[in-house]
Write a protein that holds these residues in place. Structure first.
Motif, PDB file in Angstrom:
ATOM      1  N   TYR A  99      -4.652   2.805  -4.996  1.00 28.52           N
ATOM      2  CA  TYR A  99      -4.102   2.135  -6.181  1.00 28.52           C
ATOM      3  C   TYR A  99      -4.965   2.375  -7.418  1.00 28.52           C
ATOM      4  N   ILE A 157      -3.291  -2.664  -0.221  1.00 28.64           N
ATOM      5  CA  ILE A 157      -2.537  -1.485  -0.674  1.00 28.64           C
ATOM      6  C   ILE A 157      -1.023  -1.697  -0.594  1.00 28.64           C
ATOM      7  N   PRO A 159       1.113  -2.702  -2.827  1.00 22.39           N
ATOM      8  CA  PRO A 159       1.878  -2.102  -3.939  1.00 22.39           C
ATOM      9  C   PRO A 159       2.087  -0.598  -3.749  1.00 22.39           C
ATOM     10  N   PHE A 160       1.057   0.098  -3.238  1.00 20.32           N
ATOM     11  CA  PHE A 160       1.197   1.539  -2.981  1.00 20.32           C
ATOM     12  C   PHE A 160       2.247   1.780  -1.892  1.00 20.32           C
ATOM     13  N   ARG A 169       5.725   1.467  -3.272  1.00 18.33           N
ATOM     14  CA  ARG A 169       6.116   2.642  -4.070  1.00 18.33           C
ATOM     15  C   ARG A 169       6.415   3.838  -3.170  1.00 18.33           C
TER      16      ARG A 169
END
Length: 707
Positions: free
Chosen positions: A517, A611, A613-614, A617
Motif C-alpha cells: 500500500y 493490506i 485495501p490492496f 483493489r
C-alpha cells in the motif's frame, strides 16, 4: 414416411412399456413433420400426451381430453403467459411445492431451471439462493430471472450488495461463502451442477462447493440440487435427508454418427471429416476440442480451410477485437469465418458476447469451439455437436462428461433432433455413482465433534495435529479467536499452517507486505515473490513473471489491454496468458493474501500492517469497483472507460455501488449514443445486449393462475 404406420409402431412400444424408445421415435416423427410444416393429427397429439411430452401438444388439433391435459399442466413461471410442463417436470415441481428436499438427476434437455422459476412464481419465497459453477452462468441465470422477477425481488450477484426485502441471490460457490454470514435464513437453496462437489469431477472447485453446501444448507428450509446423468448418490452429510430422483426423460433425440470408426485415429481423416460436417450444414455447431491445445488445433484448421463470412456484424466484431484486445490474436481472424472460441479463461463479457452472437439467427457465429467450459459455464445448445476429442485436458473423457457434452445437441421447439458427430472413440457406457466425501482441503473448517462419523481416522488425526500445531505457533487464544471469526478463505490445513509458520519465522515477510500500500509499486515484485513461495507451482507461471503481471495490471483503468500487453511483452505474456493471469490474480492471489493478512494481524499486531485495501483493489483487477461488476453484467471495461471519459458517469466515485450504477445507466441510456465519443457500431451492439440484460421488469397486469 407413412405417419399412421409410425404412430402405430409408437403406440405398440408404449403398450409394451418401452417408453424411452417410444419417445425417441415420436420426437423423430415430430422433427420430420416440423420440416414439412405439417399439422399434428388428433392421433399424434394423443401419443404426445401418452408420452408425457405435454408442451409439444398442438391444442388446435387435439381432442378435448388432450387439450384438458395441456391446460392442466400449465404453471406460472413469472411471464405474462403460463407455460405447460412435461409430466416429469410437473412431478419434480410437486415435490418442491410439498416442501421436499430434492437431489435430481435429469438430462440436459429436461428443463430443470424452469422448475425454479415456477417455484418462485407460485410459492413467492422471501430468500432464494442459487449456487452456479461459473460467473458466466451467474449472468445467464440473472438475465433470465431479472426479466421475470426483478419487480418483486432484488437480484443479488455480488458479495458487496446488501439484501432487500425479498431476494434472489445467484453466486458461484466462493462468493456464496463470503455472503453466508449476511443470511439468517433461506427458503430455498438451489445447487446447479452439484456433481462438481465430488472430487472425482472437479478437484479444484469441490472443496469450496462442499463448504458452501454445508454452511448454506444449515440455513436453508428447503434444498433443490440439480445434476445430469447421475445413477446413484452415496450416503453423505451434504445431501443427508434429501430425496434422490433419477429422471431419464428426454425431450430431444440424439442422432449419433460414429465417424471415428472410419477415421481410425488418422489425423488427416479427422480433419477432413470435421470440414465435411461443417461444410454440409448451415445450422449451428458446437465443437468440443477437449483442451487448450485442442482448441488451437481446431481453430488453426478452420482459419486455413474456411472462407470469410459475408457478415457486417462479424466484420465489426473482428475490428472491435483488434482495437480492444490484439490485432494478431487468433480470435480476431477467426470470427470473420463465423467461428468463436469458448474457454474458461476469456473475459466474462467476451464469452457472453460470443454466446449472444451464436444465438443470433442470422449474421452471427455459426460455430463455437470449446473446452469443457461450454458444459459448465453456459446453457447453450446447437443442432450439431462435434466431439473432436475424447480427452478432458490431458485425461480421457469419462462417460459422465461425455454424455454431458453430447447433451448439448438439440433444443426443445427448435431442434427436435440433435446430431452428434463423434470423431474419436467415446468412453464405455457406465452408470455414475456420485461420491461426496469430506476432502482434506476442508478440514480447517470442520467441526470435528459434529462430523466425527463422516471423517476418516487419518483425517481426524490430521485435524488434531493441525489444531495442536497452530495453537503452538499462534497461541491457543489467538488460534481459537481466528477460527471463531471465520475470516479465512482457505480451509486447507497445510496452507494455513505454512502461512503461520512463515509469519513466525520470517519477520521480513510482514514488513514487506507494507510495500503493497505504498504510493509506488516499485517493491511489489519482491514482496509478491515472497508471498508466492508459499504456493508450490506459482499457478502456471514463474513467481517473477506473475508478480510483474500484477504490477502492470495496476494500470488497468488508465491503459488499454493492447497497452498492457506491450508493457508485458518482455515477460512473454500473450493475450491468452493475460486472461489466465488476471483470473488467478483476482481469485487465487486475493484469497492467499487475505489469509496471510488475517493471520499476520492476529500474530503480529505490533506491526500495524493491514493490506485489505490492496486486496480489495486486486480483487477488482485494479478497476473501479462497479466497473468489474458491470463487466459480469455484459458491459466491457473499454466501454465503461468511454462512458466515464464522457463525464456522464463518474465510475471513480467510491459511493457508486453496482445497483446505483445500473439504475443511473438506465436513466441515461438515451443520452449514451449521442454523448459518448468514439463509439463504433459494435460498441452499440454490445450496449444493446447490456441494456437488454438490465431492463427493469414491469409488473404483470394479470397474475397467471397457479396449477
Amino acid at each position: 414416411m407413412d405417419i399412421f404406420e409410425e404412430c402405430s409402431a409408437i403406440n405398440d412400444l408404449l403398450q409394451a412399456n418401452e417408453e424411452i424408445e417410444a419417445r425417441n421415435r415420436l420426437i423423430c416423427l415430430l422433427d420430420t413433420l416440423g420440416k414439412t410444416e405439417q399439422a399434428y393429427t388428433p392421433l399424434l397429439n394423443h401419443l404426445i400426451r401418452e408420452s408425457g411430452l405435454f408442451p409439444y401438444l398442438e391444442p388446435e388439433t387435439s381432442s378435448w381430453q388432450d387439450r384438458f391435459v395441456y391446460e392442466s399442466f400449465k404453471v406460472d413461471i413469472g411471464q405474462d403467459e403460463p407455460v405447460t410442463l412435461h409430466s416429469e417436470q410437473s412431478l419434480v415441481l410437486k415435490h418442491l411445492l410439498d416442501g421436499d428436499d430434492l437431489a435430481v438427476s435429469a438430462p440436459t434437455s429436461f428443463g430443470k431451471s424452469l422448475i425454479i422459476d415456477a417455484y418462485i412464481a407460485i410459492k413467492k419465497p422471501k430468500n432464494v439462493l442459487i449456487l452456479v459453477p461459473t460467473i458466466a452462468l451467474t449472468d445467464e441465470t440473472r438475465r433470465r430471472l431479472s426479466k421475470k422477477f426483478s419487480a418483486e425481488y432484488k437480484i443479488v450477484t455480488t458479495s458487496e450488495v446488501e439484501l432487500g426485502e425479498k431476494n434472489i441471490l445467484i453466486f458461484p460457490q466462493e462468493r456464496a461463502i463470503h455472503y453466508s454470514d449476511k443470511l439468517e435464513q433461506l427458503d430455498l437453496l438451489v445447487v446447479d451442477e452439484f456433481y462438481k462437489a465430488s472430487r472425482a469431477f472437479d478437484k479444484e472447485r469441490s472443496p469450496a462447493l462442499l463448504k458452501a453446501m454445508l454452511k448454506l444448507g444449515e440455513k436453508a428450509a428447503q434444498k433443490y440440487y440439480l445434476a445430469p446423468n447421475i445413477a446413484d448418490l452415496n450416503d453423505n452429510p451434504f445431501t443427508k435427508g434429501m430425496t434422490f430422483l433419477r429422471m431419464d426423460f428426454n425431450t430431444v433425440f440424439l442422432e449419433k454418427h460414429e465417424e471415428f470408426k472410419d477415421i481410425n485415429k488418422d489425423v488427416q481423416k479427422k480433419n477432413d471429416a470435421l470440414l465435411r460436417i461443417l461444410g454440409k450444414h448451415e445450422t449451428k455447431s458446437l465443437i468440443y476440442a477437449g483442451s487448450y491445445p485442442g482448441v488451437d488445433s481446431v481453430t488453426t484448421l478452420l482459419i486455413d480451410n474456411t472462407d470469410k463470412e459475408d457478415s457486417p456484424l462479424l466484420s465489426d466484431f473482428s475490428a472491435w477485437l483488434s482495437t480492444n484486445y490484439h490485432p494478431n490474436w487468433k480470435l480476431t481472424n477467426l470470427v470473420k469465418r463465423g467461428v468463436g472460441i469458448h474457454t474458461g479463461q476469456l473475459h466474462r463479457s467476451l464469452s457472453q458476447i460470443q454466446v449472444r452472437l451464436f444465438e443470433e439467427e442470422k449474421d452471427g457465429l455459426q460455430t463455437l469451439v470449446s473446452t469443457s467450459s461450454i458444459i459448465e459455464g453456459v446453457n447453450t445448445s446447437a443442432e450439431n455437436v462435434i466431439v473432436w476429442s475424447n480427452k478432458k485436458a490431458h485425461l480421457k473423457l469419462d462417460d459422465f462428461t461425455y454424455r454431458n457434452i453430447i447433451g448439448r445437441g438439440g433444443r426443445m421447439f427448435r431442434h427436435f433432433v440433435g446430431k452428434i458427430y463423434i470423431l474419436e472413440e467415446p468412453p464405455a457406457a457406465a452408470d455414475t455413482q456420485l461420491e461426496l466425501t469430506f476432502p482434506d482441503e476442508l478440514l480447517a473448517d470442520v467441526d470435528d465433534e459434529k462430523y466425527k462419523q463422516e471423517l476418516t481416522k487419518e483425517q481426524l488425526a490430521k485435524l488434531l495435529h493441525y489444531k495442536e500445531e497452530m495453537a503452538q505457533i499462534m497461541g491457543d487464544e489467538s488460534f481459537e479467536r481466528m477460527r471463531n471469526e471465520g475470516a479465512l478463505i482457505s480451509s486447507d490445513t497445510e496452507l494455513i499452517t505454512a502461512i503461520a509458520f512463515a509469519i513466525r519465522n520470517d519477520s521480513k515477510l510482514v514488513r514487506a507486505l507494507a510495500n503493497l500500500y505504498a504510493p509506488s509499486n516499485d517493491y511489489w515484485v519482491w514482496t509478491l515473490c515472497k508471498v508466492l513461495k508459499l504456493v508450490p507451482g506459482g499457478w502456471d507461471a514463474s513467481h517473477t513473471k506473475f508478480a510483474e503481471f500484477v504490477r502492470a495490471l495496476s494500470g488497468n483503468w488508465t491503459l488499454s489491454i493492447p497497452d498492457l500487453l506491450e508493457q508485458l511483452s518482455e515477460h512473454d505474456v500473450t493475450i491468452e496468458a493475460f486472461f489466465k493471469m488476471e483470473r488467478n490474480a483476482t481469485f487465487k492471489l486475493t484469497a492467499l493474501l487475505n489469509d496471510i493478512n488475517v493471520i499476520q494481524k492476529e500474530m503480529t499486531p505490533e506491526y500495524k500492517v493491514d493490506i485489505s485495501p490492496f486486496i480489495a483493489r486486486l480483487s477488482k483487477a485494479f478497476l473501479p469497483s462497479c466497473v468489474m461488476e458491470l463487466e459480469e453484467y455484459g458491459l466491457p471495461r473499454m466501454l465503461a472507460k468511454k462512458i466515464h471519459a464522457s463525464g456522464l458517469v463518474n465510475f471513480e466515485d467510491e459511493k457508486l455501488d453496482l445497483h446505483s450504477a445500473i439504475n443511473f445507466l438506465r436513466e441515461i441510456q438515451p443520452d449514451i449514443i449521442g454523448k459518448v465519443g468514439g463509439l463504433d457500431s459494435f460498441d452499440r451492439y454490445v450496449l444493446d445486449y447490456f441494456f437488454d440484460g438490465i431492463a427493469p421488469q414491469q409488473l404483470r397486469a394479470v397474475e397467471a393462475p397457479a396449477q
